[in-house]
Design an enzyme around this catalytic site. Structure first.
Site, short mmCIF file in Angstrom:
data_model
loop_
_atom_site.label_atom_id
_atom_site.label_comp_id
_atom_site.label_asym_id
_atom_site.label_seq_id
_atom_site.Cartn_x
_atom_site.Cartn_y
_atom_site.Cartn_z
N GLY A 7 77.22 52.42 60.61
CA GLY A 7 77.35 51.67 61.86
C GLY A 7 78.25 52.29 62.91
N SER A 8 78.44 53.60 62.88
CA SER A 8 79.33 54.19 63.89
C SER A 8 78.69 54.18 65.28
CB SER A 8 79.75 55.62 63.50
OG SER A 8 78.68 56.52 63.60
N MET A 65 67.19 52.30 58.73
CA MET A 65 66.43 53.27 57.95
C MET A 65 65.02 52.80 57.57
SD MET A 65 68.42 55.73 58.04
CE MET A 65 67.78 56.92 56.85
N LEU A 98 59.48 50.32 61.91
CA LEU A 98 59.18 48.99 62.45
C LEU A 98 57.67 48.77 62.46
CD1 LEU A 98 61.68 49.03 65.43
CD2 LEU A 98 61.86 47.61 63.38
N HIS A 152 68.49 59.68 67.51
CA HIS A 152 68.05 60.62 66.47
C HIS A 152 68.98 61.84 66.49
CE1 HIS A 152 65.32 62.71 63.80
NE2 HIS A 152 65.41 63.76 64.58
N GLY A 188 55.01 55.74 66.76
CA GLY A 188 55.14 56.96 65.95
C GLY A 188 56.53 57.11 65.36
N GLU A 206 76.30 61.81 69.81
CA GLU A 206 75.56 60.54 69.70
C GLU A 206 76.39 59.41 70.29
OE1 GLU A 206 73.97 59.62 65.81
OE2 GLU A 206 73.84 61.73 65.29
C1 GRF Z 1 73.07 58.81 62.91
O1 GRF Z 1 73.18 60.17 62.66
C2 GRF Z 1 71.84 58.52 63.71
O2 GRF Z 1 71.50 59.54 64.60
C3 GRF Z 1 70.77 58.40 62.66
O3 GRF Z 1 71.42 57.78 61.57
C4 GRF Z 1 72.82 58.02 61.64
C5 GRF Z 1 73.47 56.67 61.66
O4 GRF Z 1 74.87 56.75 61.63
N1 GRF Z 1 69.64 57.67 63.16
P1 GRF Z 1 75.73 55.46 61.94
O5 GRF Z 1 75.30 54.38 60.97
O6 GRF Z 1 75.48 55.08 63.36
O7 GRF Z 1 77.15 55.87 61.70
#
Ligand code: GRF
Length: 209
Positions: A20-21, A98, A101, A117, A151, A182
């Protein structure tokens, strides 16, 4: 509650499965007034997702909907959609969610679902993008925020950020560098959305203003 008053109904729902970062980076940006919206719900398909406690610590409502408790993906997604609609959520952010949908969920929130991503799409979609990048030998890697379509990591791209791949980078070290980007571009994309500055035109996202 994290975030600014939401008289305009600027409410975000964040879907997580783990750490959840990215969820936190969005919630903190709302709390600090960098995004004119608030996080109304953090929803996890896993009870043990560490992000749930981190959200609760910020005063955000959390909900667990275990996917095994539904007979099908469609049924699970209908429960998620109902929980999000009940709270008036306008934007759904996938942040390390993960699961794929269902088409029904995507239809219901079309143009209002974002994902982050850890790769420079369209290269290295799917799982372990950072490992794929290291193994392929690319010189540049990065992160992509995109709208979600039917997709796998194929929706219109909103923002991207690059990081250099050094000779001694490992999957872990590269993941750390990408994660920092991110946390920068995801809140930025969400801010643009609530400033009404994102226009989807076919495959492209125009940023106005
Ligand atoms: C991140 O690397 C994001 O790009 C990918 O999954 C990871 C999730 O990390 N989709 P977090 O749970 O947000 O820390």
């Amino acid at each position: 509650m994290a975030g600014a008053p939401d008289a305009a109904g600027n409410r975000i729902g964040i879907l997580i499965s783990g750490r959840g970062s990215n969820m936190l980076s969005i919630a903190e940006a709302c709390r600090d007034g960098r995004i004119p919206a608030r996080v109304a719900l953090v929803l996890s398909n896993r009870r043990d997702a560490p992000g749930l406690e981190r959200a609760a610590a910020m005063g955000i409502e959390t909900l667990v909907l275990g996917h095994r408790e539904s007979a099908s993906r469609e049924e699970h997604d209908r429960k998620m959609a109902a929980a999000l609609q009940e709270r008036g959520v306008r934007l759904v952010c996938l942040a390390g969610y993960m699961r794929l949908l269902s088409a029904g969920f995507i239809r219901e929130f079309r143009g209002r679902i974002m994902n982050i991503h850890p790769g420079l799409l369209p290269a290295f979609p799917g799982l372990h993008a950072q490992r794929q990048a290291v193994e392929y030998g690319v010189r540049w890697a990065g992160a992509t925020v995109h709208f979600v379509d039917e997709g796998l990591d194929t929706g219109p791209i909103i923002l991207q950020a690059t990081v250099p791949v050094e000779d001694d980078d490992t999957e872990e070290s590269l993941s750390g560098k990408i994660l920092a980007e991110e946390h920068r571009i995801y809140p930025e994309a969400v801010r643009l959305f609530f400033e009404e500055r994102l226009r989807i035109e076919g495959r492209k996202v125009r940023i106005t203003g």
